[in-house]
Design an enzyme around this catalytic site. Structure first.
Site, PDB file in Angstrom:
ATOM      1  N   LYS A 117     -10.228   1.295   7.477  1.00  0.00           N
ATOM      2  CA  LYS A 117      -9.727   0.377   5.254  1.00  0.00           C
ATOM      3  C   LYS A 117      -8.237   0.596   5.821  1.00  0.00           C
ATOM      4  O   LYS A 117      -7.760   1.610   6.019  1.00  0.00           O
ATOM      5  CB  LYS A 117     -10.375   1.101   5.157  1.00  0.00           C
ATOM      6  CG  LYS A 117      -9.168   0.795   3.396  1.00  0.00           C
ATOM      7  CD  LYS A 117      -9.992   1.879   2.063  1.00  0.00           C
ATOM      8  CE  LYS A 117      -9.623   1.314   1.343  1.00  0.00           C
ATOM      9  NZ  LYS A 117      -9.557   2.229  -0.133  1.00  0.00           N
TER      10      LYS A 117
ATOM     11  N   ASP B  52      -2.717   0.532  -3.422  1.00  0.00           N
ATOM     12  CA  ASP B  52      -3.616   0.298  -3.940  1.00  0.00           C
ATOM     13  C   ASP B  52      -3.845   0.765  -5.848  1.00  0.00           C
ATOM     14  O   ASP B  52      -3.113   1.914  -6.036  1.00  0.00           O
ATOM     15  CB  ASP B  52      -4.644   0.911  -3.258  1.00  0.00           C
ATOM     16  CG  ASP B  52      -6.290   0.743  -4.301  1.00  0.00           C
ATOM     17  OD1 ASP B  52      -6.333  -0.318  -5.072  1.00  0.00           O
ATOM     18  OD2 ASP B  52      -7.073   1.382  -4.592  1.00  0.00           O
TER      19      ASP B  52
ATOM     20  N   LYS C 227      -4.853   1.173 -12.026  1.00  0.00           N
ATOM     21  CA  LYS C 227      -5.150   2.568 -12.001  1.00  0.00           C
ATOM     22  C   LYS C 227      -3.953   2.904 -12.852  1.00  0.00           C
ATOM     23  O   LYS C 227      -3.527   2.481 -13.099  1.00  0.00           O
ATOM     24  CB  LYS C 227      -5.016   3.388 -10.281  1.00  0.00           C
ATOM     25  CG  LYS C 227      -5.428   3.340  -9.061  1.00  0.00           C
ATOM     26  CD  LYS C 227      -5.429   3.342  -8.007  1.00  0.00           C
ATOM     27  CE  LYS C 227      -5.756   3.147  -6.991  1.00  0.00           C
ATOM     28  NZ  LYS C 227      -7.464   3.711  -7.206  1.00  0.00           N
TER      29      LYS C 227
ATOM     30  N   ASP D  73      -3.830   4.759   1.211  1.00  0.00           N
ATOM     31  CA  ASP D  73      -4.655   4.259   1.383  1.00  0.00           C
ATOM     32  C   ASP D  73      -5.298   3.338   2.741  1.00  0.00           C
ATOM     33  O   ASP D  73      -6.328   2.579   2.670  1.00  0.00           O
ATOM     34  CB  ASP D  73      -5.274   3.650  -0.078  1.00  0.00           C
ATOM     35  CG  ASP D  73      -6.331   3.576  -0.249  1.00  0.00           C
ATOM     36  OD1 ASP D  73      -7.497   4.357   0.189  1.00  0.00           O
ATOM     37  OD2 ASP D  73      -6.550   2.432  -1.212  1.00  0.00           O
TER      38      ASP D  73
ATOM     39  N   ASP E 141     -10.553  -2.350  -8.324  1.00  0.00           N
ATOM     40  CA  ASP E 141     -10.088  -1.026  -7.867  1.00  0.00           C
ATOM     41  C   ASP E 141     -11.342  -0.154  -6.432  1.00  0.00           C
ATOM     42  O   ASP E 141     -10.822   0.417  -5.634  1.00  0.00           O
ATOM     43  CB  ASP E 141     -10.449   0.426  -8.693  1.00  0.00           C
ATOM     44  CG  ASP E 141      -9.326   1.576  -7.751  1.00  0.00           C
ATOM     45  OD1 ASP E 141      -8.946   1.409  -7.224  1.00  0.00           O
ATOM     46  OD2 ASP E 141      -9.315   1.993  -9.258  1.00  0.00           O
TER      47      ASP E 141
ATOM     48  N   GLU F 208     -12.043  -2.105  -3.603  1.00  0.00           N
ATOM     49  CA  GLU F 208     -11.606  -3.302  -2.370  1.00  0.00           C
ATOM     50  C   GLU F 208     -11.968  -2.364  -1.597  1.00  0.00           C
ATOM     51  O   GLU F 208     -11.906  -3.301  -0.679  1.00  0.00           O
ATOM     52  CB  GLU F 208      -9.898  -3.237  -2.641  1.00  0.00           C
ATOM     53  CG  GLU F 208      -9.110  -2.459  -2.241  1.00  0.00           C
ATOM     54  CD  GLU F 208      -9.175  -0.574  -2.809  1.00  0.00           C
ATOM     55  OE1 GLU F 208      -9.045   0.003  -2.031  1.00  0.00           O
ATOM     56  OE2 GLU F 208      -9.691  -0.595  -3.948  1.00  0.00           O
TER      57      GLU F 208
ATOM     58  N   ARG G  80     -14.413  -1.068   0.567  1.00  0.00           N
ATOM     59  CA  ARG G  80     -15.472  -1.870   0.651  1.00  0.00           C
ATOM     60  C   ARG G  80     -15.594  -3.721   1.199  1.00  0.00           C
ATOM     61  O   ARG G  80     -16.670  -4.208   1.616  1.00  0.00           O
ATOM     62  CB  ARG G  80     -16.763  -1.342   0.346  1.00  0.00           C
ATOM     63  CG  ARG G  80     -16.796  -1.596  -1.298  1.00  0.00           C
ATOM     64  CD  ARG G  80     -17.240  -1.293  -2.152  1.00  0.00           C
ATOM     65  NE  ARG G  80     -16.880  -0.008  -3.031  1.00  0.00           N
ATOM     66  CZ  ARG G  80     -17.013   0.561  -3.695  1.00  0.00           C
ATOM     67  NH1 ARG G  80     -18.501   0.688  -4.238  1.00  0.00           N
ATOM     68  NH2 ARG G  80     -17.020   1.501  -3.442  1.00  0.00           N
TER      69      ARG G  80
END
Length: 486
Positions: free
Chosen positions: A250, A255, A262, A273, A332, A334, A336
């Site tokens: 990933k 993010d 967030k 991230d 949020d 994201e 996956r």
């Protein structure tokens, strides 16, 4: 990184600015016993003391570190890091006598030195701070590990290989620590190309190629940003590979949560991230540099998750590369989505096994804290191999299940094949893994959730710096080595 060599020299004859002396028993104090006892050093595990060497050795100072009577590899890594940090100001060369009992211990000492000496000061300007101290501290640039096995080829090789693995961890740390404005998806992809060793091939899919290849998951995450997403494929193919491992990472370079924004405080460390992609890429480079007889195909799934008029909305339905449709309920979640496309590509590569690494869920931190990674998957044997590799590497991990009810939750959308988040606020890590499982077909797969250990927002501990830690790199390299030797 600093240069590392091995030597059969005795602690009293080694030439360096300072000596790092591991003390397991009173016998290890040697000629320095009186000086160390005078400053209250008892040799208790983790105790550190610094004394002048005087005429007792060729060095100027002795840094003593207390060890257990039979130190583990992890003990040696931490002792090496603690000792070098305690070295007197101005030390540029360090002789290290931690009494490695074999090749594995030499590896641990070198890793502790190289990982413990890491600093990220790219953005610091030279000069003095308010206390008159140098803003950029001088580095120790030469380590000599003292061992009676120094003349053995296996020892030299072990030190060199530890150097390679440590360099990969530190590369991943550099990427994670880079400010997000300077490592947006195209820039991250370019940096991967630049850092790649000669014996790997690298291809980059831009937004046009991603659209052509129907990678709807990663495109949906990146469409809110003016820096479009990338998938970077890295291929390492030795002459006679014993197996084929696919790695997927990933790579969310920042993010914000997208439209499911967030809180501001939660964004402060969100440059981390992309830690999973950093780990996967760096590990692949290390595997290639080590020349391990295992084929590796790695996918770095890179995007920036920002809100805008073009961003994915909660309630949208996205078609993934696999053809499955996903109802997006929280932008949020994201990671996956980008991994779903990457895992599909990994299956298409024909890999025998797939492992992904991702800073995926805050739920993993709730369950395991911020120093332990979660391991889940569809194959007990592969999961256990990952756990064993992590233990050998010194990276804390813990197995979690994908429980039976999660399958029903993942497929419970009323309008799409899958829903992207669970219907209940519990078991988020388990749900995320169950979602990812939908994209690996029947290929043995393990998922490494490094949300906690990928970034250290506290003080330095052991050989772990503040900021990016490079979590996962050593585990993935060790896994590749274990598969190659099976």
């Amino acid at each position: 990184m600093a240069s590392v060599s091995v030597s059969t020299s005795k602690p009293t004859t080694a030439r360096a600015d300072a000596l790092l002396l591991g003390v397991r028993t009173d016998d290890d104090l040697g000629e320095f016993a009186d000086a160390l006892r005078a400053v209250g050093f008892t040799g208790e595990k983790d105790q550190v003391a610094v004394v002048p060497a005087g005429d007792l050795a060729k060095v100027k100072a002795v840094v003593a570190v207390g060890l257990a009577a039979e130190p583990t590899a992890e003990d040696l890594r931490r002792a090496a890091a603690a000792g070098l940090r305690a070295a007197p100001k101005g030390t540029t060369s360090l002789a290290v006598a931690l009494h490695p009992a074999g090749v594995d211990e030499v590896t641990a000492v070198v890793e502790g030195l190289q990982l413990g000496s890491y600093r990220y000061d790219t953005y610091k300007t030279p000069g003095k701070d308010a206390d008159g101290k140098d803003k950029i501290k001088p580095r120790i640039d030469d380590f000599t590990v003292l061992t009676p096995f120094a003349r053995q080829t296996t020892t030299t090789t072990a030190a060199e290989q530890a150097d390679v693995v440590s360099g990969a961890v530190n590369l991943a740390r550099d990427w994670v620590n880079t400010p997000p404005r300077d490592l947006r998806p195209p820039a991250f992809a370019d940096s991967i190309v630049t850092e790649a060793p000669d014996n790997v091939s690298v291809s980059v899919w831009d937004e046009k190629r991603l659209a052509k290849e129907k990678c709807g998951g990663i495109l949906s995450v990146g469409q809110g940003s003016d820096a479009p997403p990338r998938i970077v494929r890295i291929t390492y193919k030795p002459r006679k590979p014993v197996t084929h491992l696919a790695l997927v990472g990933k790579g969310i370079t920042f993010d914000s949560g997208g439209l499911s924004l967030k809180p501001p405080v939660s964004m402060q460390t969100m440059k981390c991230d992309m830690g999973g992609a950093a780990a996967v890429v760096a590990a692949t480079f290390a595997i290639a540099r080590l020349g391990l007889p295992i084929a590796v195909t790695a996918y770095a799934c890179i995007a920036e998750n920002l809100p805008s008029g073009s961003a994915t909305r909660p309630g949208d339905v996205v078609t993934m590369r696999s053809g499955k449709t996903v109802e997006v309920l929280n932008t949020d979640a994201e990671g996956r989505m980008v991994l779903g496309d990457g895992l599909t590509l990994a299956v298409e590569s024909g890999a025998d096994r797939i492992v992904d690494a991702a800073t995926l869920t805050g739920a993993a931190m709730v369950a395991l804290g911020d120093r332990t990674a979660a391991v889940l998957g569809n194959d007990d044997d592969l999961r256990d191999l990952v756990l064993a590799a992590a233990q050998h590497a010194g990276e804390p991990t813990w197995a979690l299940p994908i429980t039976e009810e999660m399958k029903g939750f993942v497929t419970s959308s009323n309008i799409a094949d899958l829903r992207q988040i669970g219907p209940k606020p519990y078991g988020g890590t388990l749900f995320a893994a169950a979602f990812l499982r939908e994209f690996v077909a029947e290929v043995p797969w393990a998922h490494l959730d490094i949300a906690g250990p990928a970034f250290n927002d506290g003080g330095v501990r052991g050989y772990t710096p503040t900021g990016g830690t490079g979590a996962g790199v050593r585990t993935l390299v060790r896994l590749a080595r274990d598969l190659a030797e099976a």
